[in-house]
Design a protein around this motif. Sequence first.
Motif, PDB file in Angstrom:
ATOM      1  N   ASP A  16       1.047  -1.077  -0.135  1.00 35.92           N
ATOM      2  CA  ASP A  16      -0.058   0.069   0.032  1.00 35.92           C
ATOM      3  C   ASP A  16       0.856   1.381  -0.023  1.00 35.92           C
ATOM      4  OD1 ASP A  16      -1.859   2.196   0.262  1.00 35.92           O
ATOM      5  OD2 ASP A  16      -2.445   1.259   2.523  1.00 35.92           O
ATOM      6  N   ARG A  17       0.871   2.028  -1.118  1.00 36.65           N
ATOM      7  CA  ARG A  17       1.567   3.383  -1.036  1.00 36.65           C
ATOM      8  C   ARG A  17       0.936   4.494  -1.007  1.00 36.65           C
ATOM      9  NH1 ARG A  17       6.691   1.767  -3.807  1.00 36.65           N
ATOM     10  NH2 ARG A  17       6.545  -0.525  -4.138  1.00 36.65           N
ATOM     11  N   SER A  18      -0.311   4.532  -0.447  1.00 39.31           N
ATOM     12  CA  SER A  18      -1.149   5.658  -0.266  1.00 39.31           C
ATOM     13  C   SER A  18      -0.389   6.701   0.348  1.00 39.31           C
ATOM     14  CB  SER A  18      -2.671   5.199   0.217  1.00 39.31           C
ATOM     15  OG  SER A  18      -2.455   4.490   1.386  1.00 39.31           O
ATOM     16  N   GLY A  19       0.512   6.321   1.439  1.00 35.69           N
ATOM     17  CA  GLY A  19       1.208   7.297   2.213  1.00 35.69           C
ATOM     18  C   GLY A  19       2.434   7.289   2.168  1.00 35.69           C
ATOM     19  N   ALA A  20       2.818   6.663   0.932  1.00 38.74           N
ATOM     20  CA  ALA A  20       4.399   6.352   0.569  1.00 38.74           C
ATOM     21  C   ALA A  20       4.979   7.706   0.470  1.00 38.74           C
ATOM     22  CB  ALA A  20       4.374   5.523  -0.340  1.00 38.74           C
ATOM     23  N   PRO A  21       6.458   7.823   1.113  1.00 41.69           N
ATOM     24  CA  PRO A  21       7.154   9.132   0.799  1.00 41.69           C
ATOM     25  C   PRO A  21       7.863   9.065  -0.510  1.00 41.69           C
ATOM     26  CG  PRO A  21       8.219   7.583   2.168  1.00 41.69           C
ATOM     27  CD  PRO A  21       7.170   6.885   1.712  1.00 41.69           C
ATOM     28  N   VAL A  22       8.265  10.430  -0.927  1.00 42.74           N
ATOM     29  CA  VAL A  22       9.365  10.687  -1.743  1.00 42.74           C
ATOM     30  C   VAL A  22      10.796  10.422  -1.123  1.00 42.74           C
ATOM     31  CG1 VAL A  22      10.499  12.138  -3.193  1.00 42.74           C
ATOM     32  CG2 VAL A  22       7.864  12.015  -3.111  1.00 42.74           C
ATOM     33  N   VAL A  23      11.521   9.518  -1.597  1.00 42.86           N
ATOM     34  CA  VAL A  23      12.943   9.124  -1.006  1.00 42.86           C
ATOM     35  C   VAL A  23      14.184  10.120  -1.649  1.00 42.86           C
ATOM     36  CG1 VAL A  23      14.586   7.434  -0.183  1.00 42.86           C
ATOM     37  CG2 VAL A  23      12.097   7.357   0.061  1.00 42.86           C
ATOM     38  N   VAL A  24      14.923  10.446  -1.167  1.00 38.23           N
ATOM     39  CA  VAL A  24      15.969  10.965  -1.774  1.00 38.23           C
ATOM     40  C   VAL A  24      17.375  10.634  -1.181  1.00 38.23           C
ATOM     41  CG1 VAL A  24      16.040  13.077  -0.478  1.00 38.23           C
ATOM     42  CG2 VAL A  24      17.316  13.141  -2.572  1.00 38.23           C
ATOM     43  N   GLY A  25      18.353  10.050  -1.892  1.00 37.49           N
ATOM     44  CA  GLY A  25      19.577   9.532  -1.649  1.00 37.49           C
ATOM     45  C   GLY A  25      20.710  10.923  -1.519  1.00 37.49           C
ATOM     46  N   VAL A  26      21.285  11.019  -0.110  1.00 34.65           N
ATOM     47  CA  VAL A  26      22.207  11.872  -0.285  1.00 34.65           C
ATOM     48  C   VAL A  26      23.501  11.759   0.059  1.00 34.65           C
ATOM     49  CG1 VAL A  26      20.160  13.735   0.445  1.00 34.65           C
ATOM     50  CG2 VAL A  26      21.524  12.603   2.230  1.00 34.65           C
ATOM     51  N   ALA A  37       8.505   3.574  -1.130  1.00 29.28           N
ATOM     52  CA  ALA A  37       8.658   4.840  -1.624  1.00 29.28           C
ATOM     53  C   ALA A  37       7.602   4.814  -2.958  1.00 29.28           C
ATOM     54  CB  ALA A  37       9.909   5.181  -1.989  1.00 29.28           C
ATOM     55  N   ALA A  38       6.993   6.214  -2.783  1.00 31.55           N
ATOM     56  CA  ALA A  38       6.307   6.575  -4.102  1.00 31.55           C
ATOM     57  C   ALA A  38       7.335   7.151  -5.348  1.00 31.55           C
ATOM     58  CB  ALA A  38       5.344   7.692  -3.774  1.00 31.55           C
ATOM     59  N   LEU A  39       8.620   7.590  -4.945  1.00 31.54           N
ATOM     60  CA  LEU A  39       9.411   8.002  -6.032  1.00 31.54           C
ATOM     61  C   LEU A  39      11.043   7.921  -5.136  1.00 31.54           C
ATOM     62  CD1 LEU A  39       9.959   9.401  -8.872  1.00 31.54           C
ATOM     63  CD2 LEU A  39       9.789  11.552  -7.692  1.00 31.54           C
ATOM     64  N   LEU A  40      11.916   7.760  -5.997  1.00 29.44           N
ATOM     65  CA  LEU A  40      13.152   7.617  -5.371  1.00 29.44           C
ATOM     66  C   LEU A  40      13.909   8.685  -6.238  1.00 29.44           C
ATOM     67  CD1 LEU A  40      15.661   6.430  -3.681  1.00 29.44           C
ATOM     68  CD2 LEU A  40      15.804   4.773  -5.579  1.00 29.44           C
ATOM     69  N   VAL A  41      14.556   9.688  -5.596  1.00 27.69           N
ATOM     70  CA  VAL A  41      15.332  10.920  -6.250  1.00 27.69           C
ATOM     71  C   VAL A  41      16.750  10.722  -5.951  1.00 27.69           C
ATOM     72  CG1 VAL A  41      15.465  13.181  -6.589  1.00 27.69           C
ATOM     73  CG2 VAL A  41      13.274  12.312  -6.301  1.00 27.69           C
ATOM     74  N   LEU A  42      17.514  10.765  -7.237  1.00 29.41           N
ATOM     75  CA  LEU A  42      19.032  10.980  -7.219  1.00 29.41           C
ATOM     76  C   LEU A  42      19.609  11.878  -8.045  1.00 29.41           C
ATOM     77  CD1 LEU A  42      19.398   6.958  -8.198  1.00 29.41           C
ATOM     78  CD2 LEU A  42      19.169   7.768  -6.040  1.00 29.41           C
ATOM     79  N   GLY A  43      20.758  12.326  -7.273  1.00 30.45           N
ATOM     80  CA  GLY A  43      21.504  13.221  -8.041  1.00 30.45           C
ATOM     81  C   GLY A  43      22.384  12.732  -9.082  1.00 30.45           C
ATOM     82  N   GLY A  68      25.019   0.487   5.281  1.00 35.76           N
ATOM     83  CA  GLY A  68      25.072  -0.410   4.077  1.00 35.76           C
ATOM     84  C   GLY A  68      25.635   0.563   2.885  1.00 35.76           C
ATOM     85  N   GLY A  69      25.724  -0.284   1.812  1.00 35.41           N
ATOM     86  CA  GLY A  69      25.925   0.246   0.626  1.00 35.41           C
ATOM     87  C   GLY A  69      24.884   0.843  -0.046  1.00 35.41           C
ATOM     88  N   PRO A  70      25.299   2.040  -0.894  1.00 34.53           N
ATOM     89  CA  PRO A  70      24.226   2.876  -1.596  1.00 34.53           C
ATOM     90  C   PRO A  70      23.250   1.958  -2.193  1.00 34.53           C
ATOM     91  CG  PRO A  70      26.327   3.595  -1.962  1.00 34.53           C
ATOM     92  CD  PRO A  70      26.562   2.463  -1.558  1.00 34.53           C
ATOM     93  N   ILE A  71      23.357   1.019  -2.987  1.00 41.01           N
ATOM     94  CA  ILE A  71      22.590   0.136  -3.834  1.00 41.01           C
ATOM     95  C   ILE A  71      21.556  -0.556  -2.759  1.00 41.01           C
ATOM     96  CG2 ILE A  71      22.155  -1.431  -5.757  1.00 41.01           C
ATOM     97  CD1 ILE A  71      23.431   1.207  -6.673  1.00 41.01           C
ATOM     98  N   PRO A  72      22.007  -1.454  -2.348  1.00 38.19           N
ATOM     99  CA  PRO A  72      20.867  -2.116  -1.117  1.00 38.19           C
ATOM    100  C   PRO A  72      20.362  -1.185  -0.277  1.00 38.19           C
ATOM    101  CG  PRO A  72      23.163  -2.625  -0.181  1.00 38.19           C
ATOM    102  CD  PRO A  72      23.392  -2.122  -1.773  1.00 38.19           C
ATOM    103  N   VAL A  73      20.805  -0.077   0.248  1.00 35.57           N
ATOM    104  CA  VAL A  73      20.063   0.791   1.056  1.00 35.57           C
ATOM    105  C   VAL A  73      18.837   1.385   0.240  1.00 35.57           C
ATOM    106  CG1 VAL A  73      20.329   3.137   2.076  1.00 35.57           C
ATOM    107  CG2 VAL A  73      21.952   1.154   2.670  1.00 35.57           C
ATOM    108  N   LEU A  74      19.211   1.941  -1.114  1.00 40.43           N
ATOM    109  CA  LEU A  74      18.234   2.700  -1.730  1.00 40.43           C
ATOM    110  C   LEU A  74      17.217   1.578  -2.431  1.00 40.43           C
ATOM    111  CD1 LEU A  74      20.375   5.129  -3.494  1.00 40.43           C
ATOM    112  CD2 LEU A  74      18.771   5.580  -1.854  1.00 40.43           C
ATOM    113  N   LEU A  75      17.634   0.357  -2.614  1.00 41.67           N
ATOM    114  CA  LEU A  75      16.647  -0.432  -3.114  1.00 41.67           C
ATOM    115  C   LEU A  75      15.573  -0.813  -2.064  1.00 41.67           C
ATOM    116  CD1 LEU A  75      18.489  -2.932  -4.987  1.00 41.67           C
ATOM    117  CD2 LEU A  75      17.030  -1.362  -6.020  1.00 41.67           C
ATOM    118  N   ARG A  76      15.915  -0.841  -0.755  1.00 42.81           N
ATOM    119  CA  ARG A  76      15.161  -1.307   0.429  1.00 42.81           C
ATOM    120  C   ARG A  76      14.219   0.176   0.676  1.00 42.81           C
ATOM    121  NH1 ARG A  76      19.976  -3.718   2.737  1.00 42.81           N
ATOM    122  NH2 ARG A  76      20.429  -1.488   3.947  1.00 42.81           N
ATOM    123  N   ALA A  77      14.912   1.221   0.319  1.00 40.02           N
ATOM    124  CA  ALA A  77      13.896   2.541   0.856  1.00 40.02           C
ATOM    125  C   ALA A  77      12.943   2.505  -0.424  1.00 40.02           C
ATOM    126  CB  ALA A  77      15.060   3.766   0.941  1.00 40.02           C
TER     127      ALA A  77
END
Length: 302
Positions: free
Chosen positions: A3-13, A108-114, A95-104
Amino acid sequence: MTDRSGAPVVVGVDGSPSALHAVRVAAREAAARHRPLRVVHAFLWPMLGTPLGPVAAALPDSELRDEAGKLVQEAVDEARKVDAELVVSGDVVEGGPIPVLLRAGRDAALLVLGHRGLGGFAELLVGSAAVQLAARADCPVLVVRDEPRADGPVVVGVDGSALSNEAIAFAFAEAAQRGTDLVAVHAWLYPATPAFREAYGDIMPLVYDPQELRAEEERVLAEAMAGWAERYPQVRVRQKLVAANAARALVEESTGAQLTVVGAHGRGSLGGLLLGSISHAVLHHARSPLAIVRHRRGADAD
């Protein structure tokens, strides 16, 4: 299905200027969607240049951990400058960026990356890492480059596949949210119908009728777009049929776009869009933010 009705936007920094720019874009995206923003930093001390040794045992209480917390707080503060009403949280995740962001991305509704970064994110959009996130994330991935345009259309790559339909759905929703037009781009190189390609691959037949080929490709584009105008009557649509390399066509269209949208996989000229040379062309040369859409978990056989 999650259920993603309240899912956040996630950004990796990671503390880089590119990441802070991505935070500002992510904050605007979260505010427009009326969703919270979650700032995530993947904390892996060897990737921060820390020598092997006793520091590992005390890592949670180390100065490096404190610096990681400050980095996240800086990003949270930057997001709140964009919208003071935005609900923002920040996490340092080991953890490493890839597994951490995949879990996040699972929630999530959207994953944002620079586009570029430092430390653990330095190679995030070079080589296999970009393919992993784009092909495996359970939410759309938005890759941010320069400051996004405030005008211009949303551009979407269309190839008639099921995943292309998901990219179209995302693109229409984005165009409606932004109050802008949608440009649907269908490019092809091989003189063969989709049915022929599906059965035999990209094999050029010895004899073909160019007019019949174009009519077939027009049909593919028209069928892919059918019904969407009724669902989004406020969005003005322009269909563009191009006999050219798909990546080149999308890069060219991205010049004046607010956003370019592609599916993680496809068929025909958009097949393998995030594999090999085509993926590198789009990821490295698109002149607008790039949204990469794939099937949700459970929607395919992965």
